[in-house]
Design an enzyme around this catalytic site. Sequence first.
Site, PDB file in Angstrom:
ATOM      1  NE  ARG A   1      -3.080   1.436   9.686  1.00 53.81           N
ATOM      2  CZ  ARG A   1      -3.380   0.429   8.851  1.00 53.81           C
ATOM      3  NH1 ARG A   1      -2.621  -0.646   8.801  1.00 53.81           N
ATOM      4  NH2 ARG A   1      -4.453   0.508   8.074  1.00 53.81           N
TER       5      ARG A   1
ATOM      6  CD  GLN B   1      -6.039  -3.897   2.530  1.00 55.26           C
ATOM      7  OE1 GLN B   1      -5.904  -4.419   1.429  1.00 55.26           O
ATOM      8  NE2 GLN B   1      -5.045  -3.893   3.413  1.00 55.26           N
TER       9      GLN B   1
ATOM     10  N   GLY C   1       5.207 -10.003   3.736  1.00 55.24           N
ATOM     11  CA  GLY C   1       5.945  -9.949   4.998  1.00 55.24           C
ATOM     12  C   GLY C   1       5.240 -10.744   6.087  1.00 55.24           C
TER      13      GLY C   1
ATOM     14  CG  HIS D   1       8.326   0.625   6.011  1.00 57.17           C
ATOM     15  ND1 HIS D   1       8.678  -0.704   6.076  1.00 57.17           N
ATOM     16  CD2 HIS D   1       6.970   0.655   6.118  1.00 57.17           C
ATOM     17  CE1 HIS D   1       7.598  -1.441   6.248  1.00 57.17           C
ATOM     18  NE2 HIS D   1       6.536  -0.644   6.260  1.00 57.17           N
TER      19      HIS D   1
ATOM     20  CD  GLN E   1      -1.651  -8.818   4.093  1.00 60.30           C
ATOM     21  OE1 GLN E   1      -2.485  -7.934   4.212  1.00 60.30           O
ATOM     22  NE2 GLN E   1      -0.394  -8.559   3.765  1.00 60.30           N
TER      23      GLN E   1
ATOM     24  CE  LYS F   1       4.004  -4.532  11.606  1.00 57.57           C
ATOM     25  NZ  LYS F   1       2.940  -3.961  10.852  1.00 57.57           N
TER      26      LYS F   1
ATOM     27  CG  MET G   1      -1.900  -1.195   1.189  1.00 54.63           C
ATOM     28  SD  MET G   1      -3.408  -0.912   2.131  1.00 54.63           S
ATOM     29  CE  MET G   1      -2.756  -0.619   3.758  1.00 54.63           C
ATOM     30  N   GLY G   2       2.158   1.097  -0.321  1.00 57.79           N
ATOM     31  CA  GLY G   2       3.024   2.258  -0.494  1.00 57.79           C
ATOM     32  C   GLY G   2       3.526   2.844   0.818  1.00 57.79           C
TER      33      GLY G   2
ATOM     34  CG  HIS H   1       7.025  -1.475   2.015  1.00 56.85           C
ATOM     35  ND1 HIS H   1       6.844  -0.330   2.757  1.00 56.85           N
ATOM     36  CD2 HIS H   1       5.820  -2.109   2.011  1.00 56.85           C
ATOM     37  CE1 HIS H   1       5.587  -0.279   3.187  1.00 56.85           C
ATOM     38  NE2 HIS H   1       4.944  -1.343   2.753  1.00 56.85           N
TER      39      HIS H   1
END
Length: 287
Positions: free
Chosen positions: A187, A61, A147, A34, A153, A149, A30-31, A37
């Site tokens: 975030r 989402q 990821g 960091h 998902q 993370k 989602m851009g 990514h």
Amino acid sequence: MDIISDPDDMQGRARQWRSHGLKVVLVPTMGFFHPGHRSLMEYGRTIGERLVVSLFVNPAQFGPQEDLERYPRDLDRDVRLARDAGVDCLYTLGAGAMYPPGYQTYVEVESLSQGLCGASRPGHFKGVATVVLKLLNQVSPHVAVFGEKDYQQLMVIRRMAADLDLDTEIVGRPIVREPDGLAMSSRNTYLSPEERAAALCLYRALLAARELVASGARSRENILAAVGQIINAAPGTRIDYVALVDPTTLQEVEAIRGEARLLLAVWLNQTRLIDNTLLSESLLCCV
Ligand code: AMP
């Protein structure tokens, strides 16, 4: 680096690559890039001959009360970072191109999507699974990289790929952290300096759990009690969930036998952060 913003153009390009026998890798994002990514891009670069990074802030989402509007965006910076990382194609499109008028088809990975983040974010994984399936159809990658993370998902997407006979290998990569241990996340930019300091409790709690397991603890009760204490002691925190689960089914386990995954979601005032780690009976060292 090419920038493509139309699904038909993307499909056409992917078809050309495939017809030349090139191995295509997709990193969906989602851009607001960091180093987390970047690590996925670097890995993608090493395993494929054409690397596509998709950048799409997916409205499907986000819940109605969530942060879709204020989600951080900086396309110019992302273009530079993607170019630096050796990306061949940045695939970025608007919501209207992904979900044109009349759109009505969604994918649901049933039980894996229900608990944990799915419980506090109803519909979230339906949006994730749908957009990932669309991206896989648009880019036709041999491999898609995600990821750890976002551990739930990753499991949801693996299940979808297996259940729907998708011809893409789903690869999970380790969590990239700040030097002090906070998991990198777009975030994190929401955090005030005080919240940023308090946010370290997630990593501290994971480390404490790993140390407990390394010293012989196995029971869910002991591990979750220690984790809860550390998080609750940090200012401004509210636990959304702390869960010890089977690494594949994400069902709660009573004790660690073989391997388990410890998953956390914690509110820091208005910002919700997630993190996780593997807990294994053979654990001897730290995160
Ligand atoms: P996002 O842009 O946040 O949707 O993330 C895009 C991809 O990057 C997902 O597969 C995430 O799991 C992955 N990702 C995000 N943060 C990290 C991190 N700190 N380490 C590794 N992967 C990450």
